[in-house]
Motif scaffolding. Structure first.
Motif, PDB file in Angstrom:
ATOM      1  N   PHE A   1      33.965   7.516 -15.371  1.00  0.00           N
ATOM      2  CA  PHE A   1      33.918   7.957 -16.748  1.00  0.00           C
ATOM      3  C   PHE A   1      35.317   8.227 -17.303  1.00  0.00           C
ATOM      4  O   PHE A   1      35.458   8.934 -18.273  1.00  0.00           O
ATOM      5  CB  PHE A   1      33.061   9.237 -16.872  1.00  0.00           C
ATOM      6  CG  PHE A   1      31.601   8.931 -16.952  1.00  0.00           C
ATOM      7  CD1 PHE A   1      30.968   8.762 -18.158  1.00  0.00           C
ATOM      8  CD2 PHE A   1      30.872   8.768 -15.796  1.00  0.00           C
ATOM      9  CE1 PHE A   1      29.632   8.460 -18.225  1.00  0.00           C
ATOM     10  CE2 PHE A   1      29.531   8.472 -15.852  1.00  0.00           C
ATOM     11  CZ  PHE A   1      28.904   8.322 -17.070  1.00  0.00           C
TER      12      PHE A   1
ATOM     13  N   HIS B   1      38.626   7.663 -19.445  1.00  0.00           N
ATOM     14  CA  HIS B   1      38.720   7.104 -20.786  1.00  0.00           C
ATOM     15  C   HIS B   1      40.017   6.350 -21.031  1.00  0.00           C
ATOM     16  O   HIS B   1      40.207   5.811 -22.113  1.00  0.00           O
ATOM     17  CB  HIS B   1      38.584   8.211 -21.823  1.00  0.00           C
ATOM     18  CG  HIS B   1      37.192   8.750 -21.919  1.00  0.00           C
ATOM     19  ND1 HIS B   1      36.291   8.332 -22.858  1.00  0.00           N
ATOM     20  CD2 HIS B   1      36.541   9.659 -21.144  1.00  0.00           C
ATOM     21  CE1 HIS B   1      35.149   8.963 -22.698  1.00  0.00           C
ATOM     22  NE2 HIS B   1      35.275   9.776 -21.666  1.00  0.00           N
TER      23      HIS B   1
ATOM     24  N   GLY C   1      24.799  11.991 -17.212  1.00  0.00           N
ATOM     25  CA  GLY C   1      25.826  12.078 -18.242  1.00  0.00           C
ATOM     26  C   GLY C   1      25.445  13.011 -19.370  1.00  0.00           C
ATOM     27  O   GLY C   1      24.355  13.577 -19.428  1.00  0.00           O
TER      28      GLY C   1
ATOM     29  N   VAL D   1      26.117  12.368 -25.741  1.00  0.00           N
ATOM     30  CA  VAL D   1      26.713  11.035 -25.842  1.00  0.00           C
ATOM     31  C   VAL D   1      25.672   9.953 -25.605  1.00  0.00           C
ATOM     32  O   VAL D   1      25.675   8.910 -26.255  1.00  0.00           O
ATOM     33  CB  VAL D   1      27.875  10.888 -24.831  1.00  0.00           C
ATOM     34  CG1 VAL D   1      28.431   9.460 -24.837  1.00  0.00           C
ATOM     35  CG2 VAL D   1      28.985  11.889 -25.136  1.00  0.00           C
TER      36      VAL D   1
ATOM     37  N   LEU E   1      24.563   4.994 -27.186  1.00  0.00           N
ATOM     38  CA  LEU E   1      25.845   5.693 -27.100  1.00  0.00           C
ATOM     39  C   LEU E   1      26.298   6.168 -28.471  1.00  0.00           C
ATOM     40  O   LEU E   1      26.347   5.391 -29.430  1.00  0.00           O
ATOM     41  CB  LEU E   1      26.915   4.770 -26.513  1.00  0.00           C
ATOM     42  CG  LEU E   1      26.694   4.245 -25.095  1.00  0.00           C
ATOM     43  CD1 LEU E   1      27.924   3.469 -24.628  1.00  0.00           C
ATOM     44  CD2 LEU E   1      26.398   5.379 -24.131  1.00  0.00           C
TER      45      LEU E   1
ATOM     46  N   LEU F   1      32.088   4.720 -24.083  1.00  0.00           N
ATOM     47  CA  LEU F   1      31.916   5.291 -22.754  1.00  0.00           C
ATOM     48  C   LEU F   1      32.325   4.266 -21.703  1.00  0.00           C
ATOM     49  O   LEU F   1      32.011   3.082 -21.822  1.00  0.00           O
ATOM     50  CB  LEU F   1      30.451   5.683 -22.545  1.00  0.00           C
ATOM     51  CG  LEU F   1      30.102   6.436 -21.266  1.00  0.00           C
ATOM     52  CD1 LEU F   1      30.734   7.823 -21.264  1.00  0.00           C
ATOM     53  CD2 LEU F   1      28.592   6.557 -21.122  1.00  0.00           C
ATOM     54  N   THR F   2      33.024   4.729 -20.677  1.00  0.00           N
ATOM     55  CA  THR F   2      33.385   3.873 -19.556  1.00  0.00           C
ATOM     56  C   THR F   2      32.302   3.992 -18.494  1.00  0.00           C
ATOM     57  O   THR F   2      32.032   5.076 -18.000  1.00  0.00           O
ATOM     58  CB  THR F   2      34.741   4.282 -18.966  1.00  0.00           C
ATOM     59  OG1 THR F   2      35.721   4.200 -19.991  1.00  0.00           O
ATOM     60  CG2 THR F   2      35.117   3.367 -17.818  1.00  0.00           C
TER      61      THR F   2
ATOM     62  N   ARG G   1      34.373  -0.634 -20.570  1.00  0.00           N
ATOM     63  CA  ARG G   1      34.466   0.297 -21.693  1.00  0.00           C
ATOM     64  C   ARG G   1      33.440  -0.169 -22.728  1.00  0.00           C
ATOM     65  O   ARG G   1      33.617  -1.208 -23.373  1.00  0.00           O
ATOM     66  CB  ARG G   1      35.875   0.282 -22.275  1.00  0.00           C
ATOM     67  CG  ARG G   1      36.098   1.267 -23.420  1.00  0.00           C
ATOM     68  CD  ARG G   1      36.047   2.694 -22.945  1.00  0.00           C
ATOM     69  NE  ARG G   1      36.450   3.618 -24.009  1.00  0.00           N
ATOM     70  CZ  ARG G   1      36.367   4.924 -23.914  1.00  0.00           C
ATOM     71  NH1 ARG G   1      35.891   5.449 -22.791  1.00  0.00           N
ATOM     72  NH2 ARG G   1      36.744   5.717 -24.893  1.00  0.00           N
TER      73      ARG G   1
END
Length: 458
Positions: A12, A14, A87, A91, A338, A342-343, A348
């Motif tokens: 995760f 960024h 998560g 998000v 999303l 988000l990775t 990405r």
């Protein structure tokens, strides 16, 4: 093929190694027209997804057009799915991911809300599905199951899925809405049957306002209004009842009295009840139909399960249910939309993308399930199903609040069936999954033939 971007093992992070925030990069995927992809997804996902996995790997993209055109990223690796379930719910919006169900379940359904509204709804619902509450439901489930099962035609092929839908409908009418009067049940049953018999095209079209003036969408909207009116009347009757029944509606009304800041308002309560009524019986009925389908084709597993039914070994019967939900998942995928980039899984992914954990692919992962194509209930005996590799009810903060209820009901029903009957299929060839709304049902209705056991436990 799009360029893959490498990120840290944390998954995760960024920023790339040079400190810059990377541009979103979509995973590879088919280049078919979006409408073709949508049709393949709607009708053949259980065949198409494994093929795409072989071509593109554990993560791939789709371009779908229902209810609007949007990018979908499908995840097949349990570890990536676990990151999604664990998560941030701010998000990863499940409510937005379930938007196609909004006209069916209602705006305030626990399936359609996100963030604080969802947390509040879930907190209000959970007590009705706690361990103590579930124990009060057992006898009603058993009574309904026996009444239904004793009517099955002996020696004749019939669709187990149809019979299980009738059984599960009766259970939710009694245990969710608390309806026991035969006259009221006679009103409710056909209304729910019509409401749940919605086709794929009708479901997708409900999101388009212009179609609401045309059949079948106009008719379906009218059915929802009739169901709302029926539920409102039931709630009003229950509020003034002198007794204290132990059904889900009563739990919710009592929770509202003690909730800080009040409980569900009328619209919220109605939408939760519609959600429980529809999702609670369709999914359980389908899981049970697949269970009978599998046992009828595996005589050794059938004999083991019958012994468990005779001896009251519910742990063994629960393992059969759990393996069926792995081998033939009722819900093939779930979705999260999303709200920001988000990775995930080495990519990405842009805001607005729908991330789709593929339950059906996760359950076929050979690194977590030995011989995953084989029906083998023993894999769940004496141990908990492996998480995140067993996810028939989703996971994390959005895991189905009625998961325990569904497994309990399936175990009780299976016990009563196997104590009475031997099972065999009406033909040797197994049935294939067929999409029905958001579920994967047996294509021929799980047709079986039952015969009375000579030395059964009942």
């Amino acid at each position: 093929m799009p360029r893959k971007v490498t990120f840290s093992s944390a998954g995760f992070s960024h920023r790339a190694a040079n400190g810059r925030v990377p541009e979103p990069v979509a995973p590879p995927g088919p280049r078919l027209p979006p409408m073709v992809q949508t049709l393949l997804f709607a009708r053949y996902r259980h065949l198409w997804f494994p093929r795409l996995r072989r071509i593109y790997g554990e993560v791939f993209s789709l371009d779908l057009v229902a209810p609007i055109r949007h990018r979908v990223v499908v995840l097949a690796r349990p570890e990536d799915v676990d990151e999604v379930f664990g998560g941030s719910v701010d998000v990863l919006h499940a409510g937005a991911g379930n938007a196609v169900l909004r006209p069916v379940m209602g705006d305030r359904s626990v399936l359609l809300t996100d963030e604080d509204e969802h947390r509040r709804a879930r907190r209000m619902l959970l007590p009705a599905f706690s361990g103590p509450a579930l124990r009060t439901y057992e006898e009603v489930i058993r009574t309904v199951a026996v009444a239904e099962i004793e009517q099955w035609p002996v020696g004749e092929a019939f669709r187990a899925h149809h019979r299980m839908r009738e059984l599960a409908l009766e259970v939710v009418c009694r245990l969710v809405l608390g309806v026991t009067e035969q006259a009221r049940l006679a009103e409710l049953r056909p209304l729910v049957r019509q409401f749940t018999n919605i086709g794929q095209i009708t479901l997708l079209g409900l999101s388009h306002p212009k179609l609401s003036r045309l059949r079948p969408w106009r008719h379906y909207i009218s059915l929802r209004q009739k169901l709302d009116e029926w539920i409102d009347a039931q709630v009003a009757n229950r509020r003034t009842a002198a007794d204290h029944p132990t059904d889900v509606l009563s739990h919710l009304l009592r929770a509202a009295e003690s909730a800080e800041g009040g409980g569900f308002n009328e619209v919220e309560l109605r939408d939760q009840l519609v959600t429980l009524l529809l999702a609670g019986h369709e999914t359980t009925a389908t899981g049970l139909a697949w269970t009978l389908h599998e046992l009828s084709r595996h005589p050794l597993h059938l004999r083991t399960a019958q012994r468990a039914a005779d001896e009251g070994d519910d742990a063994c019967l629960t393992a059969v249910v759990q393996e069926t939900l792995r081998h033939k998942p009722v819900i093939y995928q779930v979705a999260r939309c999303l709200t920001e980039p988000l990775t995930l899984a080495g990519y990405r992914i842009a805001a607005g993308t729908t991330v789709m954990p593929a339950i059906g692919l996760v359950h076929l992962d050979p690194t977590h399930h030995e011989r995953p194509e084989t029906f083998c209930p023993e894999r769940f005996l004496d141990r908990r199903p492996p998480s995140p590799a067993w996810i028939p009810f989703g996971g994390g903060a959005r895991r189905c609040p009625g998961a325990g209820f569904a497994v309990q009901e399936a175990t009780i029903v299976l016990r009563e069936v196997l104590a009475r009957y031997d099972l065999r299929p009406d033909r040797a060839r197994p049935e294939t999954p067929r999409p029905r709304q958001v579920t994967q049902v047996p294509a021929r209705g799980a047709r079986i033939v039952v015969s009375r056991r000579e030395n059964g436990g009942s």
